[in-house]
Design a protein around this motif. Structure first.
Motif, mmCIF file in Angstrom:
data_model
loop_
_atom_site.group_PDB
_atom_site.id
_atom_site.type_symbol
_atom_site.label_atom_id
_atom_site.label_comp_id
_atom_site.label_asym_id
_atom_site.label_seq_id
_atom_site.Cartn_x
_atom_site.Cartn_y
_atom_site.Cartn_z
ATOM 1 N N ARG A 27 17.034 67.849 -54.504
ATOM 2 C CA ARG A 27 18.411 68.041 -54.951
ATOM 3 C C ARG A 27 18.462 68.794 -56.279
ATOM 4 N N LEU A 28 17.581 68.420 -57.200
ATOM 5 C CA LEU A 28 17.531 69.079 -58.499
ATOM 6 C C LEU A 28 17.312 70.575 -58.353
ATOM 7 N N GLU A 29 16.325 70.970 -57.557
ATOM 8 C CA GLU A 29 15.977 72.390 -57.458
ATOM 9 C C GLU A 29 16.966 73.169 -56.601
ATOM 10 N N GLU A 30 17.672 72.477 -55.701
ATOM 11 C CA GLU A 30 18.754 73.137 -54.968
ATOM 12 C C GLU A 30 19.902 73.481 -55.912
ATOM 13 N N ARG A 31 20.192 72.590 -56.824
ATOM 14 C CA ARG A 31 21.327 72.767 -57.725
ATOM 15 C C ARG A 31 20.949 73.509 -59.005
ATOM 16 N N PHE A 32 19.696 73.475 -59.364
ATOM 17 C CA PHE A 32 19.220 74.085 -60.609
ATOM 18 C C PHE A 32 17.860 74.724 -60.337
ATOM 19 N N PRO A 33 17.853 75.907 -59.695
ATOM 20 C CA PRO A 33 16.585 76.525 -59.289
ATOM 21 C C PRO A 33 15.625 76.807 -60.437
ATOM 22 N N GLN A 34 16.137 76.875 -61.662
ATOM 23 C CA GLN A 34 15.281 77.141 -62.816
ATOM 24 C C GLN A 34 14.547 75.903 -63.306
ATOM 25 N N ALA A 35 14.739 74.779 -62.617
ATOM 26 C CA ALA A 35 14.170 73.514 -63.092
ATOM 27 C C ALA A 35 12.673 73.599 -63.376
ATOM 28 N N PRO A 36 11.851 74.170 -62.490
ATOM 29 C CA PRO A 36 10.409 74.183 -62.773
ATOM 30 C C PRO A 36 10.032 74.981 -64.019
ATOM 31 N N GLU A 37 10.877 75.931 -64.405
ATOM 32 C CA GLU A 37 10.602 76.685 -65.627
ATOM 33 C C GLU A 37 11.148 75.986 -66.864
ATOM 34 N N ARG A 38 12.219 75.215 -66.712
ATOM 35 C CA ARG A 38 12.868 74.585 -67.849
ATOM 36 C C ARG A 38 12.365 73.176 -68.140
ATOM 37 N N ILE A 39 11.845 72.508 -67.108
ATOM 38 C CA ILE A 39 11.513 71.095 -67.212
ATOM 39 C C ILE A 39 10.008 70.902 -67.028
ATOM 40 N N GLU A 40 9.434 69.999 -67.795
ATOM 41 C CA GLU A 40 8.024 69.666 -67.625
ATOM 42 C C GLU A 40 7.890 68.605 -66.541
ATOM 43 N N TYR A 41 7.151 68.930 -65.488
ATOM 44 C CA TYR A 41 6.915 67.995 -64.394
ATOM 45 C C TYR A 41 5.614 67.234 -64.678
ATOM 46 N N ILE A 42 5.679 65.904 -64.591
ATOM 47 C CA ILE A 42 4.522 65.064 -64.898
ATOM 48 C C ILE A 42 4.305 64.095 -63.737
ATOM 49 N N PRO A 43 3.126 64.083 -63.128
ATOM 50 C CA PRO A 43 2.892 63.177 -61.999
ATOM 51 C C PRO A 43 2.692 61.736 -62.465
ATOM 52 N N TYR A 44 3.097 60.824 -61.598
ATOM 53 C CA TYR A 44 3.039 59.390 -61.889
ATOM 54 C C TYR A 44 2.746 58.688 -60.570
ATOM 55 N N TRP A 45 1.715 57.873 -60.535
ATOM 56 C CA TRP A 45 1.315 57.251 -59.270
ATOM 57 C C TRP A 45 0.655 55.906 -59.532
ATOM 58 N N ASP A 46 0.487 55.152 -58.453
ATOM 59 C CA ASP A 46 -0.199 53.864 -58.545
ATOM 60 C C ASP A 46 -1.682 54.124 -58.788
ATOM 61 N N PRO A 47 -2.224 53.788 -59.945
ATOM 62 C CA PRO A 47 -3.610 54.150 -60.266
ATOM 63 C C PRO A 47 -4.628 53.271 -59.545
ATOM 64 N N ASP A 48 -5.783 53.854 -59.257
ATOM 65 C CA ASP A 48 -6.873 53.055 -58.716
ATOM 66 C C ASP A 48 -7.566 52.312 -59.857
ATOM 67 N N GLU A 49 -8.575 51.526 -59.524
ATOM 68 C CA GLU A 49 -9.212 50.684 -60.538
ATOM 69 C C GLU A 49 -9.862 51.518 -61.636
ATOM 70 N N ARG A 50 -10.444 52.635 -61.250
ATOM 71 C CA ARG A 50 -11.087 53.498 -62.251
ATOM 72 C C ARG A 50 -10.070 54.029 -63.260
ATOM 73 N N THR A 51 -8.910 54.441 -62.751
ATOM 74 C CA THR A 51 -7.863 54.953 -63.642
ATOM 75 C C THR A 51 -7.278 53.838 -64.498
ATOM 76 N N ARG A 52 -7.072 52.665 -63.902
ATOM 77 C CA ARG A 52 -6.541 51.537 -64.677
ATOM 78 C C ARG A 52 -7.488 51.176 -65.829
ATOM 79 N N GLN A 53 -8.762 51.201 -65.542
ATOM 80 C CA GLN A 53 -9.729 50.879 -66.595
ATOM 81 C C GLN A 53 -9.668 51.904 -67.716
ATOM 82 N N ALA A 54 -9.562 53.176 -67.341
ATOM 83 C CA ALA A 54 -9.470 54.230 -68.353
ATOM 84 C C ALA A 54 -8.190 54.089 -69.169
#
Length: 242
Positions: A25-52
């Motif tokens: 919806r964001l990119e349909e309404r605001f196609p410049q979003a990927p250039e204007r906004i910083e996209y940061i991934p967020y996910w359920d971490p595995d044990e190795r990532t949780r430890q880090a």
């Protein structure tokens, strides 16, 4: 001397249907979003990532939802996808390893092809119901996106990309991200698909008529002392899909 405004941020993931619909919806309404906004991934971490994360003094705010909330989300996403006219096939996640697609996305970003890989992965997951944590599905998505699949597949074992992924989740921890999608504009935060209009209003991209009535301060009207009760009344999960 005036300070340059902070770049707007968007925390997303490849698991959440609300994240998928919000970004679409964001990119349909605001196609410049990927250039204007910083996209940061967020996910359920595995044990190795949780430890880090723990070694950095950080953690993961998201809490898994209850069965009742999960059943509600299944119904809600069906309604929303039909309202928006999006074709949707609900995927069945069996023992998913979310580092695989999210670190793969970080590898594609190094190649300047993260948008293409994201589009291929969301099509695989939400339009065809495929398991994007499966390396073969990831390979096909990379090839479809015109991305060299080898660094994408190798990302989960790449120490540098692993470190980059931990850094993304550490940022999320310090910015109090507890669910997805999560938009940040200066000190203002917007959680969930239904806050997309407010985020766009903050960006100044909606017509003036649509901005009418938007509160200047998102904390306005909250009674004094209410913050002290956070966590005291609702012991269910935060429903972090957004």
């Amino acid at each position: 001397m005036s300070r340059k405004p902070a770049q707007p941020k968007l925390y997303f993931n490849l698991r959440s249907p609300f994240s998928w619909m919000a970004l679409r919806r964001l990119e349909e309404r605001f196609p410049q979003a990927p250039e204007r906004i910083e996209y940061i991934p967020y996910w359920d971490p595995d044990e190795r990532t949780r430890q880090a994360l723990g070694e950095r003094g950080a953690a993961f705010h998201y809490t898994q939802m209850s069965k009742a909330k999960h059943l509600y989300i299944l119904q809600d996403t069906k309604r929303l996808s039909q309202r928006f006219g999006y074709r949707m096939a609900w995927p069945i996640d069996v023992d998913p390893w979310w580092e695989v697609p999210h670190l793969g996305w970080l590898a594609a970003r190094r190649l300047g092809r993260e948008r293409e890989l994201y589009a291929a992965l969301t099509a695989a997951r939400w339009e065809r119901g495929e398991n994007i944590c499966d390396p073969e599905v990831l390979r096909r998505a990379a090839e479809e996106a015109g991305v060299d699949p080898e660094p994408v597949l190798a990302a989960v074992d790449d120490p540098e990309i692993r470190e980059e992924g931990v850094g993304a989740l550490e940022r999320a921890y310090h910015e109090d991200v507890f669910g997805i999608p999560y938009f940040k504009l200066g000190r203002h935060r917007f959680w969930g698909l239904d806050r997309l209009d407010d985020f766009l209003t903050g960006l100044g991209e909606l017509p003036a008529a649509d901005r009418a009535g938007a509160p200047a301060d998102p904390a306005a009207g909250i009674p004094d002392g209410l913050a002290e009760l956070v966590g005291a009344l609702d012991h269910d999960s935060a429903g972090g899909c957004g």
